[in-house]
Design a protein around this motif. Structure first.
Motif, PDB file in Angstrom:
ATOM      1  N   ASP A  12      58.003 -31.080  42.167  1.00 28.87           N
ATOM      2  CA  ASP A  12      58.455 -32.480  42.166  1.00 28.87           C
ATOM      3  C   ASP A  12      58.389 -33.042  43.581  1.00 28.87           C
ATOM      4  OD1 ASP A  12      58.989 -32.829  39.476  1.00 28.87           O
ATOM      5  OD2 ASP A  12      60.896 -31.773  39.652  1.00 28.87           O
ATOM      6  N   VAL A  13      59.082 -32.356  44.496  1.00 28.35           N
ATOM      7  CA  VAL A  13      59.109 -32.854  45.883  1.00 28.35           C
ATOM      8  C   VAL A  13      58.689 -31.723  46.821  1.00 28.35           C
ATOM      9  CG1 VAL A  13      60.521 -33.835  47.721  1.00 28.35           C
ATOM     10  CG2 VAL A  13      60.962 -34.488  45.340  1.00 28.35           C
ATOM     11  N   LEU A  14      57.623 -31.975  47.566  1.00 26.67           N
ATOM     12  CA  LEU A  14      57.184 -31.035  48.604  1.00 26.67           C
ATOM     13  C   LEU A  14      57.697 -31.578  49.934  1.00 26.67           C
ATOM     14  CD1 LEU A  14      55.334 -28.667  49.596  1.00 26.67           C
ATOM     15  CD2 LEU A  14      53.521 -30.379  49.833  1.00 26.67           C
ATOM     16  N   VAL A  15      58.403 -30.752  50.688  1.00 24.67           N
ATOM     17  CA  VAL A  15      58.913 -31.179  51.993  1.00 24.67           C
ATOM     18  C   VAL A  15      58.222 -30.347  53.060  1.00 24.67           C
ATOM     19  CG1 VAL A  15      60.941 -31.462  53.451  1.00 24.67           C
ATOM     20  CG2 VAL A  15      61.155 -31.764  50.981  1.00 24.67           C
ATOM     21  N   ILE A  16      57.601 -31.007  54.023  1.00 30.48           N
ATOM     22  CA  ILE A  16      56.887 -30.272  55.073  1.00 30.48           C
ATOM     23  C   ILE A  16      57.712 -30.319  56.351  1.00 30.48           C
ATOM     24  CG2 ILE A  16      54.709 -30.005  56.321  1.00 30.48           C
ATOM     25  CD1 ILE A  16      53.394 -31.690  54.097  1.00 30.48           C
ATOM     26  N   GLU A  31      69.746 -32.697  45.089  1.00 33.79           N
ATOM     27  CA  GLU A  31      70.973 -33.342  44.604  1.00 33.79           C
ATOM     28  C   GLU A  31      70.642 -34.551  43.735  1.00 33.79           C
ATOM     29  OE1 GLU A  31      73.585 -34.377  47.850  1.00 33.79           O
ATOM     30  OE2 GLU A  31      74.062 -32.287  48.319  1.00 33.79           O
ATOM     31  N   ALA A  32      69.496 -35.196  44.020  1.00 32.82           N
ATOM     32  CA  ALA A  32      69.117 -36.387  43.239  1.00 32.82           C
ATOM     33  C   ALA A  32      68.443 -36.007  41.920  1.00 32.82           C
ATOM     34  CB  ALA A  32      68.189 -37.277  44.071  1.00 32.82           C
ATOM     35  N   GLY A  33      68.340 -34.729  41.644  1.00 26.15           N
ATOM     36  CA  GLY A  33      67.867 -34.304  40.326  1.00 26.15           C
ATOM     37  C   GLY A  33      66.444 -33.785  40.289  1.00 26.15           C
ATOM     38  N   ALA A  34      65.781 -33.707  41.455  1.00 29.24           N
ATOM     39  CA  ALA A  34      64.415 -33.160  41.427  1.00 29.24           C
ATOM     40  C   ALA A  34      64.500 -31.701  40.960  1.00 29.24           C
ATOM     41  CB  ALA A  34      63.787 -33.235  42.811  1.00 29.24           C
ATOM     42  N   ARG A  35      63.602 -31.336  40.060  1.00 31.13           N
ATOM     43  CA  ARG A  35      63.659 -30.013  39.454  1.00 31.13           C
ATOM     44  C   ARG A  35      63.135 -28.957  40.427  1.00 31.13           C
ATOM     45  NH1 ARG A  35      59.828 -28.125  36.777  1.00 31.13           N
ATOM     46  NH2 ARG A  35      58.767 -30.101  37.130  1.00 31.13           N
ATOM     47  N   ARG A  36      61.919 -29.135  40.874  1.00 34.82           N
ATOM     48  CA  ARG A  36      61.336 -28.133  41.770  1.00 34.82           C
ATOM     49  C   ARG A  36      61.098 -28.754  43.155  1.00 34.82           C
ATOM     50  NH1 ARG A  36      55.995 -24.156  41.236  1.00 34.82           N
ATOM     51  NH2 ARG A  36      56.872 -22.674  42.715  1.00 34.82           N
ATOM     52  N   VAL A  37      61.841 -28.259  44.134  1.00 35.83           N
ATOM     53  CA  VAL A  37      61.689 -28.748  45.508  1.00 35.83           C
ATOM     54  C   VAL A  37      61.210 -27.575  46.359  1.00 35.83           C
ATOM     55  CG1 VAL A  37      62.874 -29.727  47.519  1.00 35.83           C
ATOM     56  CG2 VAL A  37      63.558 -30.424  45.204  1.00 35.83           C
ATOM     57  N   VAL A  38      60.086 -27.759  47.026  1.00 36.91           N
ATOM     58  CA  VAL A  38      59.532 -26.696  47.877  1.00 36.91           C
ATOM     59  C   VAL A  38      59.511 -27.195  49.315  1.00 36.91           C
ATOM     60  CG1 VAL A  38      57.498 -25.275  48.360  1.00 36.91           C
ATOM     61  CG2 VAL A  38      58.143 -25.766  45.983  1.00 36.91           C
ATOM     62  N   ALA A 395      59.124 -38.919  42.175  1.00 35.61           N
ATOM     63  CA  ALA A 395      58.622 -37.829  41.329  1.00 35.61           C
ATOM     64  C   ALA A 395      59.045 -38.057  39.883  1.00 35.61           C
ATOM     65  CB  ALA A 395      59.176 -36.495  41.837  1.00 35.61           C
ATOM     66  N   HIS A 396      60.268 -38.501  39.715  1.00 39.64           N
ATOM     67  CA  HIS A 396      60.809 -38.719  38.373  1.00 39.64           C
ATOM     68  C   HIS A 396      60.013 -39.815  37.655  1.00 39.64           C
ATOM     69  CE1 HIS A 396      63.660 -40.552  35.460  1.00 39.64           C
ATOM     70  NE2 HIS A 396      63.892 -39.280  35.203  1.00 39.64           N
ATOM     71  N   ASP A 397      59.639 -40.860  38.404  1.00 41.86           N
ATOM     72  CA  ASP A 397      58.959 -42.000  37.792  1.00 41.86           C
ATOM     73  C   ASP A 397      57.456 -41.779  37.634  1.00 41.86           C
ATOM     74  OD1 ASP A 397      61.386 -43.148  37.861  1.00 41.86           O
ATOM     75  OD2 ASP A 397      61.007 -44.409  39.619  1.00 41.86           O
TER      76      ASP A 397
END
Ligand SMILES: Cc1cc2nc3c(=O)[nH]c(=O)nc-3n(C[C@H](O)[C@H](O)[C@H](O)COP(=O)(O)OP(=O)(O)OC[C@H]3O[C@@H](n4cnc5c(N)ncnc54)[C@H](O)[C@@H]3O)c2cc1C
Length: 581
Positions: A12-16, A31-38, A395-397
């Motif tokens: 969902d969210v990739l953080v570099i 915390e905002a509900g993203a399922r998979r955060v890497v 990501a959700h939208d």
């Protein structure tokens, strides 16, 4: 090369990045509900970048503080180039973020009654203090505890983008050499700033990778010529970095080669507790007059001061001990100081939700342009928090992950290219050349058009002649080669923008000593379009902001002070040094 390719899908969210902006982005996305955060770091999350070296203080706007006054001070420090709405959001968010840090396990200095122990530091408002590296350790652990997947030792070389949308990133693992393709619905770039790998802590990881990656996919960048702080100032001959805020807060002073406490002359009220632009400018002026070296004098500090310094800055204090600067609990010798390498952030242009102008790409912390995010832990954290939450919403939208138009093969080849030239130029050799071009104080800290043009020519020569010959013996050198490419690009962007800004705002320019609020309330923007660099300016919407300077051209404050002290005069629109007459 038989390195394997791994696909990491359905993110969902990739953080570099592994600093405070990135870690807050990852936590808040979750915390905002993203399922998979890497979260991917080229070192180890929490142990890299500037954040883990930070010198023990956080600038927070408390509910009882005057937010308007703080906004004014930050806006002025940015020479009115700030995105004031974002700075306002940051100030409002900074106290809740501090409370978050406490909840996440960060230890802060507290009073016996449970309130925050705020202390004088540099600047007008007291600061909150924390215990060195524990801050980032606690944030890393909290992120892991809530399910953020952290990938360490992975150098991200490029963003994955097609049809104007970002769909992840690619890079290589520095131990296994395996190539990773991260496919994500939204991406947060939090790769920090750069100082051209100066000598100080935190600077070796901050290699402008984010600026390079964003530029190459056509993201809009801005602010390379200006920053809220042109550089920091740190000990020159000792491998001790952070701490000026604390040493000055405890009462240390700066002296020039003649033993004079020169900051009293330039800035009678705040003296050594002045803002960094003032301190750096006055260091440069003293150097230009032949009064360097600049020395920190802390020999008068008493036991209570020293006890606090040992608490907040244990490592620097012990390093001072090891070379005899501190003995028997007292500073015995003066410490030479210098500006660090010039800071630059040709950062990603973001809006109030930290979205870039490229779809599905967000930025946070010092990867953003300086107009959006002021330097410091608090702003990196607040911007990270907002960017993470926005990325989770995006990501959700989204309908799914966009394709990459077959780019991956090309990016893999580009990533491993220098390994095919093991006998090529060593990146450190090129780094020295680059540093010689941009680090001297009279190039980017004390500016003048023809000097910057000369530096730009050197940088362009490095770009055209050296970069294509860079070679890597192994994966470590491979990373260094990529970092060099990004540093050289950043130097080019910084110098080109600095040459264009024909005024002195918060950085001294000898050939344009005036602040031009008629023509230069503008941001200088750049974007890659095909093979060409597109440069343009955009007016700052100053009428919509709470604070606006008078629309006039006036001698810059930083030059007015030396002019009033008889150090310089202004002739034919240029600075003349009195000692040269
Ligand atoms: C020595 C020093 C002392 C300081 N002291 C203070 C202080 O006391 N108080 C304060 O408020 N501020 C302080 N600052 C400033 C503050 O530390 C920074 O403003 C803040 O940490 C920036 O956070 P960031 O997350 O944006 O960037 P960073 O913390 O620099 O993080 C950038 C991250 O990106 C990662 N990265 C970069 N490129 C790649 C890539 N290609 N692939 C994968 N990962 C990558 C890096 O490894 C790093 O983890 C200090 C700065 C320095 C240098």
């Amino acid at each position: 090369m038989d390195y394997q390719t791994h696909e990491v899908r359905d993110i969902d969210v990739l953080v570099i990045g592994g600093g405070i902006a990135a870690t807050f982005a990852a936590i808040k996305a979750k915390e905002a509900g993203a399922r998979r955060v890497v979260q991917v770091d080229k070192g180890t999350v929490g142990k890299t970048g500037n954040s883990c070296f930070a010198a023990g203080v956080i600038h927070v706007c408390f509910p009882e503080d005057d937010l308007d006054d703080r906004l004014m001070r930050l806006t002025r420090a940015e020479g009115y180039l700030a995105q004031q709405d974002l700075i306002q959001d940051h100030l409002q968010d900074s106290y809740p973020i501090l409370e978050d840090m406490r909840r996440y396990g960060v230890r802060l200095v507290m009073n016996p009654d449970g309130t925050y122990g705020r202390m004088a530091g540099r600047g007008a408002y007291p600061v909150v203090m924390f215990y060195s590296t524990q801050l980032m350790d606690a944030l890393r652990q909290h992120a892991q505890a809530i399910g953020v997947e952290q990938v360490n030792r992975l150098y991200v070389s490029e963003l994955l983008a097609g049809n104007g949308e970002v769909s992840g990133a690619v890079g290589f693992h520095q131990y296994s050499g395996d190539f990773y393709v991260f496919r994500s619905r939204s991406t947060v770039l939090a790769t920090g700033s750069t100082y051209y790998k100066g000598i100080h802590p935190g600077q070796r990881d901050c290699t402008a990778d984010g600026f390079g990656m964003a530029y190459r996919i056509g993201a809009t960048l801005c602010g390379g010529e200006q920053n809220d702080q042109p550089a920091n100032a740190m000990p020159a001959r000792v491998d001790v970095g952070p701490g000026m805020n604390k040493w000055m807060g405890e009462g240390a002073v700066f002296r020039n080669a003649k033993g004079e406490r020169f900051m009293e002359r330039y800035s009678p009220k705040l003296k050594e507790r002045s803002g960094l632009p003032q301190i750096i400018a006055f260091f440069c002026i003293e150097a230009r007059m032949g009064r360097a070296p600049i020395l920190m004098d802390a020999t008068h500090l008493g036991p209570e001061n020293m006890e606090r310094l040992y608490q907040m800055l244990p490592l620097p204090q012990r390093e001072f001990e090891s070379i005899g600067v501190v003995k028997d609990g007292k500073f015995q010798k003066l410490v030479e100081f210098c500006p660090t390498g010039p800071t630059t952030r040709p950062g990603v242009v973001v809006d109030r939700s930290y979205a870039s102008r490229t779809a599905r790409l967000f930025a946070a912390g010092e990867a953003c342009s300086p107009s959006a995010v002021v330097t410091g832990l608090a702003a990196a954290a607040t911007s990270g928090a907002r960017a993470g939450a926005s990325a989770a919403r995006c990501a959700h939208d989204s309908n799914g992950i966009v394709g990459d138009n077959g780019l991956v093969g090309e990016l893999r080849e580009r990533a491993f290219g220098p390994l095919a030239r093991a006998g090529g130029l060593e990146p450190d050799h090129v780094l020295l050349e680059l540093q010689e071009a941009v680090i001297p104080y009279d190039v980017l800290l004390l500016r003048e058009g023809s000097r910057m043009e000369r530096a730009l020519k050197r940088v362009e020569t490095i770009r055209d002649q050296d970069l294509p010959m860079l070679g890597a013996y192994d994966l470590h050198y491979l990373r260094l080669c990529h970092e060099m490419r990004n540093l050289v690009l950043t130097a080019e962007l910084q110098l080109k923008a600095a040459i264009q800004r024909t005024e002195t705002r918060n950085i001294l320019r000898e050939d344009y000593p005036f602040t031009d609020n008629v023509n230069w309330l503008k941001w200088i923007m750049v974007r890659k379009e095909g093979d060409r660099q597109k440069w343009w300016t955009e007016d700052i919407p100053i009428e919509r902001y709470p604070l606006a300077p008078k629309r006039e051209v006036e001698l810059a404050y930083l030059w007015r002070v030396p002019r009033d002290l008889g150090i310089v005069s202004i002739q034919d629109g240029r600075v003349q040094w009195e000692f040269e007459k």
